[in-house]
Motif scaffolding. Sequence first.
Motif, PDB file in Angstrom:
ATOM      1  N   ASN A 446      12.378 -76.699 -40.627  1.00  0.00           N
ATOM      2  CA  ASN A 446      13.265 -77.137 -40.529  1.00  0.00           C
ATOM      3  C   ASN A 446      13.324 -78.520 -40.391  1.00  0.00           C
ATOM      4  O   ASN A 446      14.240 -79.460 -39.798  1.00  0.00           O
ATOM      5  N   VAL A 448      15.684 -80.959 -42.518  1.00  0.00           N
ATOM      6  CA  VAL A 448      17.367 -80.831 -42.807  1.00  0.00           C
ATOM      7  C   VAL A 448      17.679 -81.351 -43.991  1.00  0.00           C
ATOM      8  O   VAL A 448      18.531 -81.395 -45.019  1.00  0.00           O
ATOM      9  N   ARG A 459      14.802 -80.779 -37.808  1.00  0.00           N
ATOM     10  CA  ARG A 459      15.149 -79.988 -36.796  1.00  0.00           C
ATOM     11  C   ARG A 459      14.281 -79.759 -35.535  1.00  0.00           C
ATOM     12  O   ARG A 459      12.748 -80.041 -36.031  1.00  0.00           O
ATOM     13  N   ASP A 461      14.928 -78.050 -32.410  1.00  0.00           N
ATOM     14  CA  ASP A 461      15.140 -77.230 -31.349  1.00  0.00           C
ATOM     15  C   ASP A 461      16.357 -76.378 -32.210  1.00  0.00           C
ATOM     16  O   ASP A 461      16.978 -76.463 -32.785  1.00  0.00           O
ATOM     17  N   GLU A 462      15.588 -75.187 -32.860  1.00  0.00           N
ATOM     18  CA  GLU A 462      16.233 -74.464 -33.063  1.00  0.00           C
ATOM     19  C   GLU A 462      17.602 -73.636 -32.931  1.00  0.00           C
ATOM     20  O   GLU A 462      18.514 -73.327 -32.961  1.00  0.00           O
ATOM     21  N   ASN A 465      19.800 -77.539 -31.978  1.00  0.00           N
ATOM     22  CA  ASN A 465      20.629 -78.017 -33.935  1.00  0.00           C
ATOM     23  C   ASN A 465      20.113 -79.313 -32.942  1.00  0.00           C
ATOM     24  O   ASN A 465      20.302 -79.910 -34.179  1.00  0.00           O
ATOM     25  N   GLY A 467      17.710 -82.928 -33.412  1.00  0.00           N
ATOM     26  CA  GLY A 467      17.085 -83.277 -34.559  1.00  0.00           C
ATOM     27  C   GLY A 467      17.009 -84.710 -34.447  1.00  0.00           C
ATOM     28  O   GLY A 467      17.708 -85.435 -33.426  1.00  0.00           O
ATOM     29  N   ASP A 574      23.315 -82.531 -33.325  1.00  0.00           N
ATOM     30  CA  ASP A 574      23.371 -81.123 -34.398  1.00  0.00           C
ATOM     31  C   ASP A 574      23.257 -81.500 -35.548  1.00  0.00           C
ATOM     32  O   ASP A 574      24.041 -82.137 -35.973  1.00  0.00           O
ATOM     33  N   ILE A 575      22.526 -81.307 -35.801  1.00  0.00           N
ATOM     34  CA  ILE A 575      21.672 -81.396 -37.361  1.00  0.00           C
ATOM     35  C   ILE A 575      22.886 -80.943 -38.818  1.00  0.00           C
ATOM     36  O   ILE A 575      23.041 -80.772 -39.682  1.00  0.00           O
ATOM     37  N   SER A 576      24.086 -79.986 -37.985  1.00  0.00           N
ATOM     38  CA  SER A 576      25.123 -79.041 -39.188  1.00  0.00           C
ATOM     39  C   SER A 576      25.914 -80.554 -39.489  1.00  0.00           C
ATOM     40  O   SER A 576      26.399 -79.865 -40.218  1.00  0.00           O
ATOM     41  N   ARG A 578      25.147 -83.255 -40.276  1.00  0.00           N
ATOM     42  CA  ARG A 578      24.957 -84.788 -40.701  1.00  0.00           C
ATOM     43  C   ARG A 578      25.518 -84.583 -41.910  1.00  0.00           C
ATOM     44  O   ARG A 578      26.198 -83.714 -42.236  1.00  0.00           O
TER      45      ARG A 578
END
Length: 749
Positions: A446, A448, A459, A461-462, A465, A467, A574-576, A578
């Motif tokens: 997890n 990032v 992260r 929560d998968e 996302n 984080g 949303d870690i995507s 970052r």
Amino acid sequence: MTLDTVKHATETPDIDQPWAELGLKQDEYERVREILGRRPTGAELAMYSVMWSEHCSYKSSKVHLKQFGEKAPQSDALLVGIGENAGVVDVGQGYAVTFKVESHNHPSYVEPYQGAATGVGGIVRDIIAMGARPIAVVDPLRFGAADHPDTKRVLPGVVSGIGGYGNCLGLPNIGGETVFDACYQGNPLVNAGAIGVMRHEDIHLAKASGSGNKVILYGARTGGDGIGGASILASETFDEAKPSKRPAVQVGDPFQEKLLIECTLEAFAEKLVVGIQDLGAAGLSCATSELASNGSGGMRVELDDVPLRDSTLSPEEILMSESQERMCAVVEPSKVERFLAICEKWDVTATVIGEVTDGDRLEIFWHGEMIVDVDPRTVAHDGPVYERPYARPAWQDALQADDANKLARPADADELRAQVLRLVSSPNQASKSWITGQYDHFVQGNTVLAQPEDSGMIRIDEDTNLGVAIATDGNGRFTKLDPYTGAQLALAEAYRNVAATGAKPLAVSDCLNFGSPEDPAVMWQFAEAIRGLADGCLEMGTPVTGGNVSLYNQTGEAAIHPTPVVAVLGVIDDISRRTPIAFADEGHLIYLLGDTKEELGGSAWSQVVHDHLGGLPPAVDLGREKLLAEILISASRDGMVDAAHDLSDGGLIQALVESCLRGGKGARIVVPDGVDPFVLLFSESAGRAIVAVPRSEELRFNDMCGARGLPVTRIGVIDGTEIDIQGQFSIPLSELKVAHEETIPAILA
């Protein structure tokens, strides 16, 4: 030998007792006698000595730490604040995150591996005790001069201890820092932080409530390691003439801790636990007195039932032992059998050692005789409070008058280039991959972002996302020049580092490392740093959720630089989205955010080139820091930037080198008209960052910054395989890579 029972203590008031050897002052010992109305038993004396120590009671720092409560900003995110094992904040979607930073400085000097390892173990148990699953650790470290022989003893052991323990627990190490300075030569700072996650309804507190509920000690057996550690560790400086004052260092077993984590979390999941406390500093003395004092009744403990791995331990030693991997749980009688069954499943030793009573006393028995009969609050919470004298040191004016801005500067472009290479290859600015490469950053899958990014990010929560990010920062050089400003600069840098990755800063934990509180100059530094941090957190809207104070970090008369380490926790939806530090795409534009001024006091350049510390640190503008953070977070969320890096130690050139090497791309930099190239590259003005902006986003990015009033300057473009400061010099990335990456391995070889 007659057992020193409460009855015996009442009948023999004049027996000499070793209160001084246990770290108590004479007036403190007299106060214990006054509270009890008699002399303490040996067991009571042991408990008061460890619980009234600097480390456990905060007796020299309480009067200043209360500012964190008095000036606390309003925060909808804060769920649990100062006073519990760790702070807890709401990060949305029903999740709560707990985090804390603590110190294990002195033990890590005595025995680097175990000192550092048990520091990690202790902070992880604080996280477990709140009801959370630990998900990551961080490690802010300070060592003596990099080339000093003792650094080669201490640093590898500390790094191995952190890596060995954390890796065995399966916890990624995602952040921290490593700083070298001669002031830490005899007093390395080994601060450890941890993060845990849980649902709101799973938060647990340290309290013993419900008459008849059972007190269960579980985890490792109790041994003789770490006895007296808390009292002596925090009450004595290291002096070669007094080796007997060096405490025994605890011994850690990460595999036992891993079992303890899983066992505890399963018990939480089945709602078996009423209250819980980890056994860290002061061991059973702390766990029993704090659980009892925080609850609604008293407690009776049968010390004979404590599982031992050394049958020769006296009751005093059992109460003072700081053996690791132990916890105390309060469990309803109807649930004890199930709790013990879970412990057996995980091969964790568990024993009922007592019960909650309807009285208001903590009573401890040994061989059928009462050896402790105290009001638990007097042990856990009503220790001495000192208003230590403090005064601005006589040398402070001269230090600040020794202006770093007047130091000799490079005479030409060739010398400027040479100083850049000296800076990026210096121990503090060089790559720390030799250190961080020994840690597992990605276990659990997890992680990032991790070192050397501006902040670690993980992260939680998968599916959504969601984080969190964490950064730890502190600059002892700045704080020595001006403790108030230095503490705020530490807060600002950690806040900025979190925002640079796209996360919104929420809350703070701190680890306050200073010299002897009995020195008025040190106490002034401490008071000013607390005032600065409390004022800063109020303005930034980030409450202090907890932390640690470590005093007596000095050898003889020489104290460390005042070093408040600040951890800032942030949340990202949303870690995507970052933002990393790496310059990865050619043609993207490089923008400098913020104002660059001629601010070199305490800078890396002044240290590396001139071995100088003097002048004033950079000015801090917390309003500007908040504005910068808002811009960085918005730009990350809306896809306007694909790289960002804060400017701090080493200034612009250090950030450029790190971003270029991280992404494997060069940069062409144009010095703006009227700007001194030296100041542009080496100034450490706060409130700044660099970002990489795709050309398609340039107009939108500029419009956003302009609308919000943040100064931005386009200074270059990502291009080629060198850093080219146009009109001055260029350095191939291959040359920078060697300079940046070979320093630490060469020193420690």
